[in-house]
Design a protein around this motif. Structure first.
Motif, short mmCIF file in Angstrom:
data_model
loop_
_atom_site.label_atom_id
_atom_site.label_comp_id
_atom_site.label_asym_id
_atom_site.label_seq_id
_atom_site.Cartn_x
_atom_site.Cartn_y
_atom_site.Cartn_z
N GLY A 1 117.62 38.86 87.32
CA GLY A 1 118.90 38.86 86.64
C GLY A 1 119.51 40.22 86.36
N VAL A 2 118.96 41.30 86.93
CA VAL A 2 119.48 42.64 86.65
C VAL A 2 120.47 43.04 87.74
CG1 VAL A 2 118.91 45.05 86.25
CG2 VAL A 2 117.28 43.26 85.59
N THR A 3 121.64 43.51 87.31
CA THR A 3 122.63 44.02 88.25
C THR A 3 122.76 45.53 88.06
OG1 THR A 3 124.47 43.65 86.71
CG2 THR A 3 123.91 41.86 88.22
N LEU A 4 123.03 46.24 89.16
CA LEU A 4 123.15 47.69 89.13
C LEU A 4 124.56 48.12 89.50
CD1 LEU A 4 119.82 48.78 90.88
CD2 LEU A 4 120.26 48.47 88.44
N SER B 1 122.35 61.55 90.76
CA SER B 1 122.55 60.19 91.27
C SER B 1 122.32 59.23 90.11
CB SER B 1 121.59 59.88 92.42
OG SER B 1 121.76 58.55 92.88
N VAL B 2 123.39 58.70 89.55
CA VAL B 2 123.33 57.93 88.30
C VAL B 2 123.49 56.44 88.59
CG1 VAL B 2 124.27 57.67 85.98
CG2 VAL B 2 124.35 59.91 87.12
N TRP B 3 122.63 55.64 87.95
CA TRP B 3 122.70 54.18 88.06
C TRP B 3 122.66 53.54 86.67
CZ3 TRP B 3 123.82 51.77 92.50
CH2 TRP B 3 123.62 52.47 93.70
N PHE B 4 123.44 52.48 86.52
CA PHE B 4 123.46 51.71 85.27
C PHE B 4 123.00 50.29 85.55
CE2 PHE B 4 126.55 55.08 84.81
CZ PHE B 4 126.32 55.55 83.54
N ALA B 5 122.12 49.77 84.71
CA ALA B 5 121.59 48.42 84.87
C ALA B 5 122.08 47.53 83.74
CB ALA B 5 120.06 48.45 84.87
N THR B 6 122.35 46.26 84.07
CA THR B 6 122.84 45.30 83.08
C THR B 6 122.18 43.95 83.30
OG1 THR B 6 125.01 46.39 83.05
CG2 THR B 6 124.89 44.17 82.14
N ILE C 1 120.48 46.62 78.77
CA ILE C 1 121.08 47.63 79.63
C ILE C 1 120.08 48.77 79.85
CG2 ILE C 1 123.46 47.19 78.90
CD1 ILE C 1 123.23 49.73 77.13
N GLY C 2 120.40 49.65 80.79
CA GLY C 2 119.60 50.85 81.01
C GLY C 2 120.36 51.82 81.90
N ARG C 3 119.88 53.04 81.92
CA ARG C 3 120.50 54.09 82.75
C ARG C 3 119.38 54.86 83.43
NH1 ARG C 3 121.55 59.68 81.69
NH2 ARG C 3 123.39 60.51 82.75
N CYS C 4 119.61 55.28 84.67
CA CYS C 4 118.62 56.05 85.42
C CYS C 4 119.34 57.13 86.22
CB CYS C 4 117.83 55.14 86.36
SG CYS C 4 116.57 55.99 87.34
N VAL C 5 118.76 58.32 86.24
CA VAL C 5 119.29 59.42 87.04
C VAL C 5 118.21 59.84 88.02
CG1 VAL C 5 120.20 61.77 87.04
CG2 VAL C 5 120.78 60.21 85.16
N VAL C 6 118.53 59.79 89.31
CA VAL C 6 117.60 60.18 90.36
C VAL C 6 117.90 61.62 90.75
CG1 VAL C 6 116.65 59.60 92.62
CG2 VAL C 6 117.61 57.80 91.16
N ASP C 7 116.85 62.44 90.75
CA ASP C 7 116.99 63.87 91.02
C ASP C 7 115.76 64.33 91.79
OD1 ASP C 7 117.39 66.59 91.05
OD2 ASP C 7 117.66 66.81 88.88
N ARG D 1 115.51 51.13 92.88
CA ARG D 1 116.60 51.90 93.47
C ARG D 1 116.22 53.36 93.61
NH1 ARG D 1 121.79 50.56 94.45
NH2 ARG D 1 120.71 48.60 94.86
N ALA D 2 115.54 53.89 92.60
CA ALA D 2 115.10 55.29 92.66
C ALA D 2 114.09 55.51 93.78
CB ALA D 2 114.52 55.72 91.32
N LEU D 3 113.18 54.55 93.97
CA LEU D 3 112.21 54.64 95.05
C LEU D 3 112.91 54.64 96.41
CD1 LEU D 3 109.53 52.19 93.61
CD2 LEU D 3 109.11 54.60 94.16
N ASP D 4 113.96 53.83 96.53
CA ASP D 4 114.73 53.78 97.78
C ASP D 4 115.38 55.13 98.07
OD1 ASP D 4 114.08 51.14 98.17
OD2 ASP D 4 115.96 50.35 97.35
N GLU D 5 115.67 55.91 97.02
CA GLU D 5 116.30 57.21 97.19
C GLU D 5 115.28 58.34 97.32
OE1 GLU D 5 119.41 58.08 94.42
OE2 GLU D 5 120.40 56.13 94.70
#
Length: 348
Positions: free
Chosen positions: A201-204, A234-239, A251-257, A288-292
């Motif tokens: 049920g998580v959307t990005l 590289s910023v992603w938001f989860a809901t 919710i959540g937030r992730c930054v890939v660097d 998503r971060a692993l994919d990047e």
């Protein structure tokens, strides 16, 4: 403790070891009939007038009378890690800074002065990762004037507890009357085990939409806050939507660097807790971060947030270092600038 060839404990540290990590044993009296030993490990930040000051990993400063010492020695700058990614303090400080960018900044030698109209201390504080290029008192005066010109209190963000952290700077700030207001921990772990967990049920999304902001704990957000939230390589938001159409359940937030994925703003609505939604949000972001190409994870958590600390421990995270925000004592009105208890890293 250091033991001589005769089998006796020895004090093998001197004032020349200020700035090094030490382990000392001293005699202490807890009020019982006899004396006992107390051990302290940390960075020796001063040794003056017969008194040692040792800063522990958490930033706590311990005063020890030289006359009470039984043994002491210099120990490695940081204990070897048994699990998770290897990382230096400076690497993590720079990665976490890139994940939460201010709207305005200025370099002062190795220091970065950051401002974002008062939205969070991290975006409105000095990040000292080197020599400011001038005496400390002059640098603090310059920084204080810089923030005053923006109608902001002057803060300095420091760290303790790892190799290369700033125990000596913490001691210098306290000697000058700066007040430590907030302490939190930066934790790290491997990313793959997080991504292996279920994420139903998580959307990005690349942006924080109105629904996401409806759950975010900091209210009254303006354009400046949105810029900070959207900053990073590289910023992603989860809901996780609420089935009844209210604010999102989580919710959540992730930054890939590069190799790092930084998690933040993991929040679960009170009516939706204890259902694994915080874990699901992090799992979706981790995939998503692993994919990047990321492989390691970091996050920041307040010392008093027992629920979040338990969650992150169960996911394989472990503390790397503590960080602190020191406020200039003259800036007594800091609470009026929108700073919360610490940072937007709440989970349940």
């Amino acid at each position: 403790m250091e033991i001589s060839s005769s089998g006796r404990l020895e004090v093998r540290i001197t004032a020349a070891d200020v700035g090094k990590r030490v382990s000392v044993r001293r005699l202490s009296d807890d009020g019982d009939t006899g004396e006992k030993f107390t051990d302290t490990v940390g960075v020796l930040t001063s040794w003056d007038n017969g008194v040692l000051l040792i800063t522990r990993r958490t930033g706590e400063r311990v005063r020890i009378a030289e006359s009470s010492l039984v043994a002491g020695k210099v120990v490695p700058a940081a204990p070897a890690r048994r699990r998770g990614p290897a990382a230096s303090y400076e690497e993590l400080a720079r990665v976490s800074a890139r994940a939460w960018r201010p709207v305005e900044s200025e370099r002062l030698g190795g220091w970065e002065l950051r401002a974002a109209s008062g939205f969070t201390r991290r975006a409105n504080s000095v990040l000292p990762l080197g020599d400011p290029g001038m005496p400390l008192d002059d640098a603090l005066a310059y920084a204080s004037a810089w923030y005053a010109a923006r109608d902001l209190p002057a803060y300095v963000q420091t760290a303790t507890g790892a190799e290369g952290t700033q125990e000596l700077l913490c001691a210098d700030l306290e000697e000058r009357g700066w007040v430590r207001e907030v302490t939190a921990g930066l934790w790290i772990g491997s990313l793959a085990p997080i991504g292996d967990r279920d994420a139903p049920g998580v959307t990005l999304s690349r942006t924080a939409d109105d629904a996401w902001l409806g759950r975010y704990q900091r209210k009254g957000l303006g354009e400046v806050a949105l810029k900070v939230l959207g900053s990073g390589p590289s910023v992603w938001f989860a809901t996780v939507p609420d089935e009844e159409g209210e604010a999102p359940a989580a919710i959540g937030r992730c930054v890939v660097d590069g190799r790092w994925a930084g998690f933040a703003a993991v929040e679960v609505g009170p009516a939706h807790r204890r259902r694994g939604l915080g874990t699901a949000v992090m799992a979706a972001l981790a995939r998503r971060a692993l994919d990047e190409g990321a492989s390691a994870a970091w996050l920041q958590v307040e010392d008093d947030n027992a629920a979040a600390r338990a969650l992150y421990t169960g996911m394989g995270f472990a503390p790397h270092h503590s960080y602190h925000h020191y406020r200039r004592a003259a800036d007594a009105g800091a609470a009026g600038h929108g700073f919360g208890a610490a940072e937007p890293y709440r989970s349940a």
